[in-house]
Design a protein around this motif. Structure first.
Motif, PDB file in Angstrom:
ATOM      1  N   ARG A 153       2.145  -1.185  -4.404  1.00  0.00           N
ATOM      2  CA  ARG A 153       1.785  -0.150  -3.422  1.00  0.00           C
ATOM      3  C   ARG A 153       0.492   0.519  -3.893  1.00  0.00           C
ATOM      4  O   ARG A 153       0.494   1.564  -4.545  1.00  0.00           O
ATOM      5  CB  ARG A 153       2.905   0.879  -3.285  1.00  0.00           C
ATOM      6  CG  ARG A 153       4.083   0.341  -2.501  1.00  0.00           C
ATOM      7  CD  ARG A 153       5.114   1.425  -2.281  1.00  0.00           C
ATOM      8  NE  ARG A 153       6.242   0.900  -1.530  1.00  0.00           N
ATOM      9  CZ  ARG A 153       7.413   1.508  -1.413  1.00  0.00           C
ATOM     10  NH1 ARG A 153       7.615   2.686  -1.998  1.00  0.00           N
ATOM     11  NH2 ARG A 153       8.376   0.977  -0.698  1.00  0.00           N
TER      12      ARG A 153
ATOM     13  N   ASP B 239       2.683   5.215   7.765  1.00  0.00           N
ATOM     14  CA  ASP B 239       1.867   6.206   8.463  1.00  0.00           C
ATOM     15  C   ASP B 239       0.904   5.585   9.462  1.00  0.00           C
ATOM     16  O   ASP B 239       0.021   6.278   9.978  1.00  0.00           O
ATOM     17  CB  ASP B 239       1.100   7.062   7.440  1.00  0.00           C
ATOM     18  CG  ASP B 239       0.197   6.221   6.531  1.00  0.00           C
ATOM     19  OD1 ASP B 239      -0.229   5.135   6.937  1.00  0.00           O
ATOM     20  OD2 ASP B 239      -0.072   6.664   5.392  1.00  0.00           O
TER      21      ASP B 239
ATOM     22  N   GLY C 262       3.569   6.588   3.616  1.00  0.00           N
ATOM     23  CA  GLY C 262       2.569   7.651   3.742  1.00  0.00           C
ATOM     24  C   GLY C 262       3.049   8.930   4.390  1.00  0.00           C
ATOM     25  O   GLY C 262       2.512  10.007   4.110  1.00  0.00           O
ATOM     26  N   TYR C 263       4.056   8.852   5.277  1.00  0.00           N
ATOM     27  CA  TYR C 263       4.498  10.063   5.975  1.00  0.00           C
ATOM     28  C   TYR C 263       5.530  10.884   5.199  1.00  0.00           C
ATOM     29  O   TYR C 263       6.113  11.807   5.744  1.00  0.00           O
ATOM     30  CB  TYR C 263       5.005   9.747   7.385  1.00  0.00           C
ATOM     31  CG  TYR C 263       3.909   9.861   8.439  1.00  0.00           C
ATOM     32  CD1 TYR C 263       3.026  10.937   8.463  1.00  0.00           C
ATOM     33  CD2 TYR C 263       3.770   8.886   9.422  1.00  0.00           C
ATOM     34  CE1 TYR C 263       2.025  11.046   9.418  1.00  0.00           C
ATOM     35  CE2 TYR C 263       2.772   8.985  10.392  1.00  0.00           C
ATOM     36  CZ  TYR C 263       1.897  10.064  10.383  1.00  0.00           C
ATOM     37  OH  TYR C 263       0.900  10.161  11.337  1.00  0.00           O
TER      38      TYR C 263
ATOM     39  N   SER D 231       0.844  -1.203   0.000  1.00  0.00           N
ATOM     40  CA  SER D 231       0.000   0.000   0.000  1.00  0.00           C
ATOM     41  C   SER D 231       0.873   1.245   0.000  1.00  0.00           C
ATOM     42  O   SER D 231       2.008   1.232   0.500  1.00  0.00           O
ATOM     43  CB  SER D 231      -0.878  -0.020   1.250  1.00  0.00           C
ATOM     44  OG  SER D 231      -1.473   1.246   1.441  1.00  0.00           O
ATOM     45  N   ASN D 232       0.289   2.318  -0.488  1.00  0.00           N
ATOM     46  CA  ASN D 232       0.969   3.626  -0.399  1.00  0.00           C
ATOM     47  C   ASN D 232       1.229   4.002   1.058  1.00  0.00           C
ATOM     48  O   ASN D 232       2.086   4.840   1.327  1.00  0.00           O
ATOM     49  CB  ASN D 232       0.136   4.677  -1.114  1.00  0.00           C
ATOM     50  CG  ASN D 232      -1.138   5.061  -0.383  1.00  0.00           C
ATOM     51  OD1 ASN D 232      -1.146   6.016   0.391  1.00  0.00           O
ATOM     52  ND2 ASN D 232      -2.229   4.328  -0.571  1.00  0.00           N
ATOM     53  N   HIS D 233       0.513   3.370   1.977  1.00  0.00           N
ATOM     54  CA  HIS D 233       0.709   3.722   3.394  1.00  0.00           C
ATOM     55  C   HIS D 233       2.040   3.200   3.955  1.00  0.00           C
ATOM     56  O   HIS D 233       2.402   3.533   5.082  1.00  0.00           O
ATOM     57  CB  HIS D 233      -0.497   3.276   4.213  1.00  0.00           C
ATOM     58  CG  HIS D 233      -1.743   4.002   3.763  1.00  0.00           C
ATOM     59  ND1 HIS D 233      -1.946   5.328   4.033  1.00  0.00           N
ATOM     60  CD2 HIS D 233      -2.778   3.603   2.978  1.00  0.00           C
ATOM     61  CE1 HIS D 233      -3.084   5.726   3.460  1.00  0.00           C
ATOM     62  NE2 HIS D 233      -3.598   4.696   2.813  1.00  0.00           N
TER      63      HIS D 233
ATOM     64  N   HIS E 287       1.574  12.187   1.974  1.00  0.00           N
ATOM     65  CA  HIS E 287       1.041  11.334   0.903  1.00  0.00           C
ATOM     66  C   HIS E 287      -0.074  10.416   1.381  1.00  0.00           C
ATOM     67  O   HIS E 287      -0.995  10.113   0.622  1.00  0.00           O
ATOM     68  CB  HIS E 287       2.172  10.481   0.301  1.00  0.00           C
ATOM     69  CG  HIS E 287       3.013  11.223  -0.682  1.00  0.00           C
ATOM     70  ND1 HIS E 287       2.694  11.330  -2.013  1.00  0.00           N
ATOM     71  CD2 HIS E 287       4.172  11.932  -0.526  1.00  0.00           C
ATOM     72  CE1 HIS E 287       3.610  12.042  -2.650  1.00  0.00           C
ATOM     73  NE2 HIS E 287       4.521  12.423  -1.758  1.00  0.00           N
ATOM     74  N   GLY E 288       0.013   9.938   2.618  1.00  0.00           N
ATOM     75  CA  GLY E 288      -0.949   8.935   3.091  1.00  0.00           C
ATOM     76  C   GLY E 288      -2.321   9.485   3.433  1.00  0.00           C
ATOM     77  O   GLY E 288      -3.224   8.714   3.807  1.00  0.00           O
TER      78      GLY E 288
ATOM     79  N   THR F 136      -4.167   9.754  -6.368  1.00  0.00           N
ATOM     80  CA  THR F 136      -3.900   8.412  -5.814  1.00  0.00           C
ATOM     81  C   THR F 136      -4.819   7.311  -6.347  1.00  0.00           C
ATOM     82  O   THR F 136      -4.613   6.141  -6.030  1.00  0.00           O
ATOM     83  CB  THR F 136      -4.045   8.433  -4.275  1.00  0.00           C
ATOM     84  OG1 THR F 136      -5.413   8.742  -3.933  1.00  0.00           O
ATOM     85  CG2 THR F 136      -3.122   9.466  -3.641  1.00  0.00           C
TER      86      THR F 136
ATOM     87  N   CYS G 273      -2.619   9.601   7.970  1.00  0.00           N
ATOM     88  CA  CYS G 273      -1.548  10.363   8.627  1.00  0.00           C
ATOM     89  C   CYS G 273      -2.080  11.201   9.779  1.00  0.00           C
ATOM     90  O   CYS G 273      -1.333  11.556  10.697  1.00  0.00           O
ATOM     91  CB  CYS G 273      -0.845  11.259   7.612  1.00  0.00           C
ATOM     92  SG  CYS G 273      -0.084  10.310   6.298  1.00  0.00           S
TER      93      CYS G 273
ATOM     94  N   GLY H 125       0.325   0.439   7.715  1.00  0.00           N
ATOM     95  CA  GLY H 125       1.464   0.729   6.833  1.00  0.00           C
ATOM     96  C   GLY H 125       2.696  -0.075   7.227  1.00  0.00           C
ATOM     97  O   GLY H 125       3.438  -0.562   6.363  1.00  0.00           O
TER      98      GLY H 125
END
Ligand code: 15L
Length: 277
Positions: free
Chosen positions: A168, A139, A122-123, A117-119, A258-259, A184, A263, A143
């Motif tokens: 991701r 994040d 994420g931060y 995942s993008n998480h 990003h998350g 996203t 976040c 994540g």
């Protein structure tokens, strides 16, 4: 979906087949592979003659062993799909993933496509684009579990010569729903195409690919997408006019990183601003 099915295509296991992405892939892959095994803790309904259904928890090694038997490629979607307590994340996202990877190795499965995942990152500051060379920056506990899965995959490639793709995934939705998702979003057709590419591309070792559509505002770059042959076709921009205003206030952690909303959960600003006592 790409070219017509052929006998050379792999036998595929989908874990988490009853979930949102699982149902999308199940529909897209119906009849494509010589075996499509659909595993989940809840029963899944077969759609096609080549579908096999397995109901059980991957935490149970006997279920994991039955799931991977006579399979060439696993698409591992099972797990908690968002933030939760360690009591939920640890068994379902971390221990069950170990159980599956170990069963796969024992059974000689050569390829795993892991739903990351993008998480996992994420931060990172949303003001800057992200590739795959930046360090992980999870994040959430969710994540962290995705970072764990990516590390596990890396080790199975380096130690056991398997092929592992970590996708991701961004915001998998029928259509984007807010301003963040203008960058996203991944639509259903692109999600199915990305998974197909990860399943069918010639051996690629280890790959990390952002699961996003061809969004004009995309901020995530995936050099590995080319190696897999993934060329997204959908674009969230079509919804821009109606979604631009649906955004957290500037400075909100959901806007800064990003998350997104993940976040802002439990977030303590290092500068102490806005923290609850
Ligand atoms: C995810 O990984 C989640 O599974 C999903 O619910 C979305 O929140 C998505 O990321 C996202 O970042 O939009």
């Amino acid at each position: 979906m790409g070219e017509a099915p052929s006998a050379a295509l792999p036998r595929v296991l989908l874990t988490g087949a009853a979930g949102g992405i699982g149902r999308c892939l199940h529909r897209a892959f119906a009849g494509r592979y010589p075996r499509l095994r659909l595993a989940d803790r809840v029963p899944v309904t077969a759609l096609h003659g080549s579908d096999e259904v397995l109901t059980g928890d991957l935490l149970d090694p006997s279920v994991a062993a039955a799931a991977v038997r006579d399979i060439d490629c696993i698409v591992h979607l099972a797990g908690i799909p968002k933030e939760n307590t360690w009591e939920q994340i640890l068994p379902n996202n971390i221990v069950a993933t170990i159980s599956l990877f170990e069963a796969a190795r024992g059974a000689g499965v050569r390829r795993i496509v892991f739903a990351s995942s993008n998480h996992a990152v994420g931060y990172h500051d949303a003001a800057h684009a992200l590739g795959i060379e930046q360090p992980v920056r999870p994040d959430s506990r969710y994540g962290v579990s995705k970072v764990f899965g990516e590390a596990l995959g890396r080790m199975y490639v380096d130690k056991y010569a398997m092929t592992v793709a970590c996708l991701r995934i961004g915001s998998f939705r029928e259509r984007p729903e807010d301003s963040r998702q203008l960058s996203t979003w991944i639509g259903h057709c692109d999600m199915a195409e990305l998974a197909r590419c990860a399943i069918e591309a010639p051996d690629y070792g280890f790959a990390i690919v952002y699961g996003v559509s061809a969004n004009r505002r995309a901020k995530w770059a995936s050099p590995d997408a080319l190696r897999l042959g993934y060329r997204p076709a959908q674009d969230a921009e079509a919804w821009a006019a109606e979604l631009e205003a649906i955004a957290p206030p500037p400075g909100d952690p959901a806007a800064r990183f990003h998350g997104g909303a993940f976040c802002a959960l439990e977030y303590l600003d290092p500068r102490g601003e806005g923290n609850k006592p």
